[in-house]
Design an enzyme around this catalytic site. Structure first.
Site, PDB file in Angstrom:
ATOM      1  N   LYS A  26     -47.712   3.215 -37.611  1.00  3.83           N
ATOM      2  CA  LYS A  26     -46.322   3.670 -37.528  1.00  3.83           C
ATOM      3  C   LYS A  26     -46.105   4.400 -36.209  1.00  3.83           C
ATOM      4  O   LYS A  26     -46.954   5.203 -35.787  1.00  3.83           O
ATOM      5  CB  LYS A  26     -45.999   4.612 -38.694  1.00  3.83           C
ATOM      6  CG  LYS A  26     -46.118   3.965 -40.068  1.00  3.83           C
ATOM      7  CD  LYS A  26     -45.669   4.902 -41.174  1.00  3.83           C
ATOM      8  CE  LYS A  26     -46.593   6.087 -41.325  1.00  3.83           C
ATOM      9  NZ  LYS A  26     -47.923   5.709 -41.853  1.00  3.83           N
ATOM     10  N   GLU A  27     -44.975   4.137 -35.556  1.00  4.06           N
ATOM     11  CA  GLU A  27     -44.644   4.867 -34.332  1.00  4.06           C
ATOM     12  C   GLU A  27     -44.536   6.345 -34.638  1.00  4.06           C
ATOM     13  O   GLU A  27     -43.908   6.752 -35.608  1.00  4.06           O
ATOM     14  CB  GLU A  27     -43.324   4.357 -33.741  1.00  4.06           C
ATOM     15  CG  GLU A  27     -43.460   3.047 -33.011  1.00  4.06           C
ATOM     16  CD  GLU A  27     -42.274   2.757 -32.118  1.00  4.06           C
ATOM     17  OE1 GLU A  27     -41.915   3.615 -31.280  1.00  4.06           O
ATOM     18  OE2 GLU A  27     -41.683   1.685 -32.265  1.00  4.06           O
ATOM     19  N   CYS A 135     -40.849  -3.435 -34.626  1.00  3.46           N
ATOM     20  CA  CYS A 135     -41.618  -4.188 -35.619  1.00  3.46           C
ATOM     21  C   CYS A 135     -40.760  -4.907 -36.650  1.00  3.46           C
ATOM     22  O   CYS A 135     -40.856  -6.131 -36.797  1.00  3.46           O
ATOM     23  CB  CYS A 135     -42.599  -3.251 -36.326  1.00  3.46           C
ATOM     24  SG  CYS A 135     -43.874  -2.593 -35.244  1.00  3.46           S
ATOM     25  N   LYS A 138     -38.309  -7.670 -35.225  1.00  9.34           N
ATOM     26  CA  LYS A 138     -39.081  -8.754 -34.612  1.00  9.34           C
ATOM     27  C   LYS A 138     -39.799  -9.598 -35.661  1.00  9.34           C
ATOM     28  O   LYS A 138     -39.774 -10.837 -35.594  1.00  9.34           O
ATOM     29  CB  LYS A 138     -40.082  -8.166 -33.617  1.00  9.34           C
ATOM     30  CG  LYS A 138     -41.127  -9.148 -33.094  1.00  9.34           C
ATOM     31  CD  LYS A 138     -42.079  -8.477 -32.126  1.00  9.34           C
ATOM     32  CE  LYS A 138     -42.866  -7.368 -32.761  1.00  9.34           C
ATOM     33  NZ  LYS A 138     -43.814  -7.855 -33.817  1.00  9.34           N
ATOM     34  N   ARG A 203     -35.388   0.218 -29.156  1.00 11.42           N
ATOM     35  CA  ARG A 203     -35.291  -1.217 -29.428  1.00 11.42           C
ATOM     36  C   ARG A 203     -34.603  -1.441 -30.773  1.00 11.42           C
ATOM     37  O   ARG A 203     -35.022  -0.892 -31.781  1.00 11.42           O
ATOM     38  CB  ARG A 203     -36.689  -1.849 -29.418  1.00 11.42           C
ATOM     39  CG  ARG A 203     -37.277  -1.996 -28.034  1.00 11.42           C
ATOM     40  CD  ARG A 203     -38.709  -2.484 -28.064  1.00 11.42           C
ATOM     41  NE  ARG A 203     -39.618  -1.440 -28.530  1.00 11.42           N
ATOM     42  CZ  ARG A 203     -40.944  -1.575 -28.566  1.00 11.42           C
ATOM     43  NH1 ARG A 203     -41.504  -2.719 -28.181  1.00 11.42           N
ATOM     44  NH2 ARG A 203     -41.705  -0.588 -28.991  1.00 11.42           N
TER      45      ARG A 203
END
Length: 335
Positions: A26-27, A135, A138, A203
């Site tokens: 996880k970011e 993620c 995408k 993003r």
């Protein structure tokens, strides 16, 4: 096959194996996730590769060896399927929240009710203004495209993507209704630009969709984010005003929109905000403000997205002495 073809061209013989080791980090929490993973997925094609990957991970997983070995296509599919499942939960809950608004149900009560079922669980069931980042969008798109290329339609994931894109416009649509469709010349403060807290990643961020719509409607935008200001400048340039802090953002603003739930936005000085805003209107896109902590009054208008009948309107008062918010109003429909 590609590596072997290249070796053959060079006339070189080298024994090698290929392994697929997708990450599930996880970011903002990558180191912790790496050191203590839920599981490690590894795709291999030989016993030698499996032995080597076991040796590699053994020092990190001494107490509980959580490596799952499988073939390479399955490992790659696991990565895409995991993120797509989480995205599905988010879009499903947003869809339920929108229906709750229509029928008069409290989405948080619904979330608590279904989340207490051990088969479902509570994670990724928080409604809001859509998911973003690198993620989920995408990987959802990748599975949809892969299916198309193989003659199959991923109907559920197509719906997940559609719901998410619509959800990114929820705050803007509520703002339009608040001002009867006339947003020309309005000053809008945005708290949060990144797609989630603890990162500067923008993003697929809902903030980008919101900014485009606000500028197109003729609004002036004042934005603040603890980490993502420079990233936003890189993406859209100087189209908006970048505030130095959260209070600078609300200066002379007609409305404040909470976009990213950074911790510092949870307990601001509402007394300061009350004095600096041109109009006291707050749109909470992440449900971080609890209605039970506000007092009924006509001084502030708080629109809580997906909080009690989906999106509810409260007339609220700021407590100057405590510099906090206390709400006690009854929600009504009509937004």
């Amino acid at each position: 096959a590609v590596i072997q073809e290249e070796l053959d061209k060079r006339g070189v013989k080298v024994d090698f194996d290929v392994a697929s080791n997708p990450e599930f980090l996880k970011e903002g929490n990558a180191i912790s996730d790496f050191m203590s993973p839920d599981r490690v997925v590894v795709g291999v094609e030989s016993a030698r590769a499996e032995k080597l990957m076991s040796k590699l991970y053994k020092p990190f997983l001494l107490n509980n060896f959580r490596v799952i070995f499988m073939d390479i296509p399955s490992a790659e599919m696991t990565k895409y399927a995991a993120n797509s499942m989480l995205a599905t939960r988010i879009s499903f809950m947003n869809d339920i929240a929108n229906l709750c608004e229509i029928v008069g149900a409290d989405v948080n009560m619904v979330r608590s009710g279904i989340g207490s079922d051990t088969r479902i669980g509570r994670k990724f069931l928080y409604p809001g203004i859509g998911y973003g980042g690198s993620c989920f969008p995408k990987d959802v798109k990748a599975l949809i495209k892969t299916a198309e290329q193989n003659g199959y339609s991923m109907r559920v994931l197509s719906a997940v993507e559609e719901v998410n894109e619509q959800q990114k416009s929820v705050l803007f649509e509520k703002l339009k209704k608040q001002f009867n469709g006339d947003l020309q010349g309005k000053t809008v403060a945005l708290w949060g630009l990144a797609f989630k807290p603890e990162t500067d990643d923008m993003r697929e961020a809902p903030a980008l969709v919101l900014i485009d719509k606000l500028l197109e409607a003729g609004c002036r935008v004042r934005a603040y984010d603890p980490a993502a200001v420079q990233e936003c400048k890189r993406r859209i340039g100087e189209k908006i005003y970048y505030a130095c802090d959260m209070y600078d953002a609300v200066l002379d603003a007609d409305v404040l929109m909470l976009v990213t739930e950074w911790k510092e936005f949870r307990l601001p000085s509402w007394a300061v905000i009350k004095k600096t805003m041109a109009q006291q209107i707050v749109l909470d896109g992440r449900n971080i403000y609890d209605k039970k902590r506000w007092k009924s009054s006509d001084l502030f208008t708080i629109v809580l997205v997906n909080k009690k009948i989906g999106v509810s309107l409260y007339k609220t008062k700021i407590d100057d002495e405590k510099c906090g918010c206390i709400v006690n109003g009854n929600p009504f429909r009509g937004m």
